[in-house]
Write a protein that holds these residues in place. Structure first.
Motif, PDB file in Angstrom:
ATOM      1  N   ILE A  12      37.875  17.932  58.646  1.00 49.86           N
ATOM      2  CA  ILE A  12      37.234  16.790  59.323  1.00 49.86           C
ATOM      3  C   ILE A  12      37.783  16.667  60.745  1.00 49.86           C
ATOM      4  O   ILE A  12      37.015  16.500  61.702  1.00 49.86           O
ATOM      5  CB  ILE A  12      37.434  15.489  58.514  1.00 49.86           C
ATOM      6  CG1 ILE A  12      36.587  15.539  57.240  1.00 49.86           C
ATOM      7  CG2 ILE A  12      37.093  14.256  59.361  1.00 49.86           C
ATOM      8  CD1 ILE A  12      36.894  14.449  56.236  1.00 49.86           C
ATOM      9  N   TYR A  13      39.096  16.776  60.902  1.00 51.25           N
ATOM     10  CA  TYR A  13      39.688  16.737  62.240  1.00 51.25           C
ATOM     11  C   TYR A  13      39.157  17.889  63.097  1.00 51.25           C
ATOM     12  O   TYR A  13      38.880  17.712  64.282  1.00 51.25           O
ATOM     13  CB  TYR A  13      41.217  16.817  62.181  1.00 51.25           C
ATOM     14  CG  TYR A  13      41.889  15.687  61.447  1.00 51.25           C
ATOM     15  CD1 TYR A  13      41.373  14.389  61.461  1.00 51.25           C
ATOM     16  CD2 TYR A  13      43.057  15.905  60.730  1.00 51.25           C
ATOM     17  CE1 TYR A  13      41.992  13.362  60.791  1.00 51.25           C
ATOM     18  CE2 TYR A  13      43.692  14.875  60.057  1.00 51.25           C
ATOM     19  CZ  TYR A  13      43.154  13.607  60.083  1.00 51.25           C
ATOM     20  OH  TYR A  13      43.776  12.581  59.411  1.00 51.25           O
ATOM     21  N   SER A  14      39.013  19.057  62.494  1.00 52.77           N
ATOM     22  CA  SER A  14      38.486  20.223  63.226  1.00 52.77           C
ATOM     23  C   SER A  14      37.047  19.997  63.668  1.00 52.77           C
ATOM     24  O   SER A  14      36.673  20.366  64.787  1.00 52.77           O
ATOM     25  CB  SER A  14      38.546  21.476  62.347  1.00 52.77           C
ATOM     26  OG  SER A  14      39.860  21.747  61.957  1.00 52.77           O
ATOM     27  N   ALA A  15      36.248  19.416  62.784  1.00 54.50           N
ATOM     28  CA  ALA A  15      34.853  19.126  63.126  1.00 54.50           C
ATOM     29  C   ALA A  15      34.790  18.150  64.297  1.00 54.50           C
ATOM     30  O   ALA A  15      34.059  18.374  65.273  1.00 54.50           O
ATOM     31  CB  ALA A  15      34.121  18.552  61.907  1.00 54.50           C
ATOM     32  N   PHE A  16      35.587  17.090  64.228  1.00 55.83           N
ATOM     33  CA  PHE A  16      35.578  16.114  65.323  1.00 55.83           C
ATOM     34  C   PHE A  16      36.203  16.672  66.597  1.00 55.83           C
ATOM     35  O   PHE A  16      35.829  16.265  67.691  1.00 55.83           O
ATOM     36  CB  PHE A  16      36.242  14.803  64.895  1.00 55.83           C
ATOM     37  CG  PHE A  16      35.322  13.944  64.082  1.00 55.83           C
ATOM     38  CD1 PHE A  16      34.229  13.319  64.681  1.00 55.83           C
ATOM     39  CD2 PHE A  16      35.524  13.765  62.732  1.00 55.83           C
ATOM     40  CE1 PHE A  16      33.361  12.535  63.940  1.00 55.83           C
ATOM     41  CE2 PHE A  16      34.665  12.990  61.982  1.00 55.83           C
ATOM     42  CZ  PHE A  16      33.582  12.375  62.578  1.00 55.83           C
ATOM     43  N   TYR A  17      37.116  17.610  66.462  1.00 48.71           N
ATOM     44  CA  TYR A  17      37.660  18.307  67.628  1.00 48.71           C
ATOM     45  C   TYR A  17      36.525  19.022  68.365  1.00 48.71           C
ATOM     46  O   TYR A  17      36.368  18.887  69.571  1.00 48.71           O
ATOM     47  CB  TYR A  17      38.745  19.292  67.171  1.00 48.71           C
ATOM     48  CG  TYR A  17      39.303  20.180  68.253  1.00 48.71           C
ATOM     49  CD1 TYR A  17      40.117  19.667  69.255  1.00 48.71           C
ATOM     50  CD2 TYR A  17      39.048  21.545  68.263  1.00 48.71           C
ATOM     51  CE1 TYR A  17      40.650  20.486  70.246  1.00 48.71           C
ATOM     52  CE2 TYR A  17      39.577  22.375  69.238  1.00 48.71           C
ATOM     53  CZ  TYR A  17      40.376  21.840  70.224  1.00 48.71           C
ATOM     54  OH  TYR A  17      40.900  22.653  71.202  1.00 48.71           O
ATOM     55  N   GLY A  18      35.703  19.754  67.629  1.00 47.70           N
ATOM     56  CA  GLY A  18      34.578  20.467  68.240  1.00 47.70           C
ATOM     57  C   GLY A  18      33.525  19.531  68.815  1.00 47.70           C
ATOM     58  O   GLY A  18      33.025  19.739  69.919  1.00 47.70           O
ATOM     59  N   ILE A  19      33.196  18.478  68.083  1.00 44.60           N
ATOM     60  CA  ILE A  19      32.178  17.522  68.532  1.00 44.60           C
ATOM     61  C   ILE A  19      32.632  16.809  69.800  1.00 44.60           C
ATOM     62  O   ILE A  19      31.891  16.744  70.787  1.00 44.60           O
ATOM     63  CB  ILE A  19      31.866  16.500  67.414  1.00 44.60           C
ATOM     64  CG1 ILE A  19      31.139  17.190  66.250  1.00 44.60           C
ATOM     65  CG2 ILE A  19      31.036  15.337  67.959  1.00 44.60           C
ATOM     66  CD1 ILE A  19      31.079  16.346  64.979  1.00 44.60           C
ATOM     67  N   PHE A  41      37.201   8.550  77.766  1.00 44.98           N
ATOM     68  CA  PHE A  41      37.348   8.172  76.364  1.00 44.98           C
ATOM     69  C   PHE A  41      37.210   9.395  75.459  1.00 44.98           C
ATOM     70  O   PHE A  41      38.025   9.611  74.549  1.00 44.98           O
ATOM     71  CB  PHE A  41      36.301   7.106  76.004  1.00 44.98           C
ATOM     72  CG  PHE A  41      36.299   6.701  74.567  1.00 44.98           C
ATOM     73  CD1 PHE A  41      37.325   5.919  74.051  1.00 44.98           C
ATOM     74  CD2 PHE A  41      35.266   7.081  73.724  1.00 44.98           C
ATOM     75  CE1 PHE A  41      37.315   5.540  72.714  1.00 44.98           C
ATOM     76  CE2 PHE A  41      35.249   6.706  72.393  1.00 44.98           C
ATOM     77  CZ  PHE A  41      36.285   5.930  71.888  1.00 44.98           C
ATOM     78  N   PHE A  42      36.194  10.230  75.727  1.00 49.56           N
ATOM     79  CA  PHE A  42      35.994  11.416  74.897  1.00 49.56           C
ATOM     80  C   PHE A  42      37.040  12.492  75.170  1.00 49.56           C
ATOM     81  O   PHE A  42      37.331  13.306  74.292  1.00 49.56           O
ATOM     82  CB  PHE A  42      34.565  11.946  75.021  1.00 49.56           C
ATOM     83  CG  PHE A  42      33.643  11.243  74.077  1.00 49.56           C
ATOM     84  CD1 PHE A  42      33.488  11.678  72.776  1.00 49.56           C
ATOM     85  CD2 PHE A  42      32.974  10.101  74.481  1.00 49.56           C
ATOM     86  CE1 PHE A  42      32.666  11.004  71.885  1.00 49.56           C
ATOM     87  CE2 PHE A  42      32.145   9.416  73.600  1.00 49.56           C
ATOM     88  CZ  PHE A  42      31.995   9.869  72.304  1.00 49.56           C
ATOM     89  N   GLY A  43      37.630  12.494  76.348  1.00 46.50           N
ATOM     90  CA  GLY A  43      38.767  13.374  76.595  1.00 46.50           C
ATOM     91  C   GLY A  43      39.941  13.003  75.703  1.00 46.50           C
ATOM     92  O   GLY A  43      40.593  13.875  75.108  1.00 46.50           O
ATOM     93  N   PHE A  44      40.208  11.694  75.603  1.00 50.42           N
ATOM     94  CA  PHE A  44      41.281  11.242  74.717  1.00 50.42           C
ATOM     95  C   PHE A  44      40.959  11.551  73.256  1.00 50.42           C
ATOM     96  O   PHE A  44      41.835  12.013  72.512  1.00 50.42           O
ATOM     97  CB  PHE A  44      41.554   9.744  74.901  1.00 50.42           C
ATOM     98  CG  PHE A  44      42.482   9.443  76.037  1.00 50.42           C
ATOM     99  CD1 PHE A  44      43.847   9.657  75.918  1.00 50.42           C
ATOM    100  CD2 PHE A  44      41.983   8.948  77.234  1.00 50.42           C
ATOM    101  CE1 PHE A  44      44.711   9.389  76.972  1.00 50.42           C
ATOM    102  CE2 PHE A  44      42.840   8.674  78.299  1.00 50.42           C
ATOM    103  CZ  PHE A  44      44.208   8.897  78.167  1.00 50.42           C
ATOM    104  N   LEU A  45      39.709  11.307  72.837  1.00 49.36           N
ATOM    105  CA  LEU A  45      39.334  11.614  71.452  1.00 49.36           C
ATOM    106  C   LEU A  45      39.503  13.099  71.148  1.00 49.36           C
ATOM    107  O   LEU A  45      40.042  13.473  70.100  1.00 49.36           O
ATOM    108  CB  LEU A  45      37.886  11.189  71.174  1.00 49.36           C
ATOM    109  CG  LEU A  45      37.622   9.706  71.025  1.00 49.36           C
ATOM    110  CD1 LEU A  45      36.139   9.456  70.782  1.00 49.36           C
ATOM    111  CD2 LEU A  45      38.463   9.107  69.906  1.00 49.36           C
TER     112      LEU A  45
END
Length: 182
Positions: A12-19, A41-45
């Motif tokens: 899940i973390y990997s998926a959100f890393y890519g997204i 914000f998305f840079g921090f995410l």
């Protein structure tokens, strides 16, 4: 059961890393507009999800993630503040957690650097189109070497993490293209 939960969370973390990586890119380079400072914000995410992969992954995953982000730096792919924020979070996290295996780091660094430069050259200099260009855009230089590493050493979580990241990055790019952002 606990191992399955841990692997699920890592994926899940990997998926959100890519997204979040692709969304951060879209907010800078491709005209996506959401809200003021959404790019930051998305840079921090992106950085947070990347450091979660580093923290919860094993030492091989951490080494490969750190290698990927340092290769981004050398390839000059951290060309916006949000990219630099994300990669800094991941690199500092990887160094702070001390979960780095030098041989694996160097192997993946060289692979990601060489094949990343080849992708950049085909995209940015040659501007190739056609089937090879479409295959090149899939960034198979992440899942293929991790597959072979996993095949030899049995560390399949490495392959699953990098394949999940690549799939979700590419899916985000696909949907952005359908919406006219790429």
């Amino acid at each position: 059961m606990e191992v399955l939960f841990s692997l699920s969370m890592l994926l899940i973390y990997s998926a959100f890393y890519g997204i979040t990586m692709k969304i951060a890119d879209l907010l800078n380079e491709h005209g996506l507009k959401w809200f003021k400072f959404s790019n930051i914000f998305f840079g921090f995410l992106w950085g947070i999800f990347g450091v979660l992969v580093v923290f919860y992954g094993n030492m091989v995953i951490s080494s490969a993630m750190l290698a990927m982000n340092i290769a981004f730096l050398v390839r000059n792919r951290l060309d916006y503040l949000n990219h630099q924020i994300a990669s800094s979070i991941i690199i500092i996290g990887g160094i702070s957690f001390g979960k780095i295996l030098i041989p694996e780091f160097l192997i993946f660094y060289l692979i990601f650097l060489v094949f990343g430069f080849l992708k950049d050259y085909v995209d940015d200099v040659l501007h190739w189109t056609g089937l090879f260009s479409k295959i090149n855009e899939l960034m198979l230089y992440y899942p293929i070497p991790t597959f072979f590493y996993s095949l030899f050493y049995g560390n399949w979580s490495l392959f699953f993490v990098f394949t999940t990241y690549t799939i979700f990055y590419d899916l985000t790019k696909y949907f952005a293209r359908k919406k006219g952002y790429i």
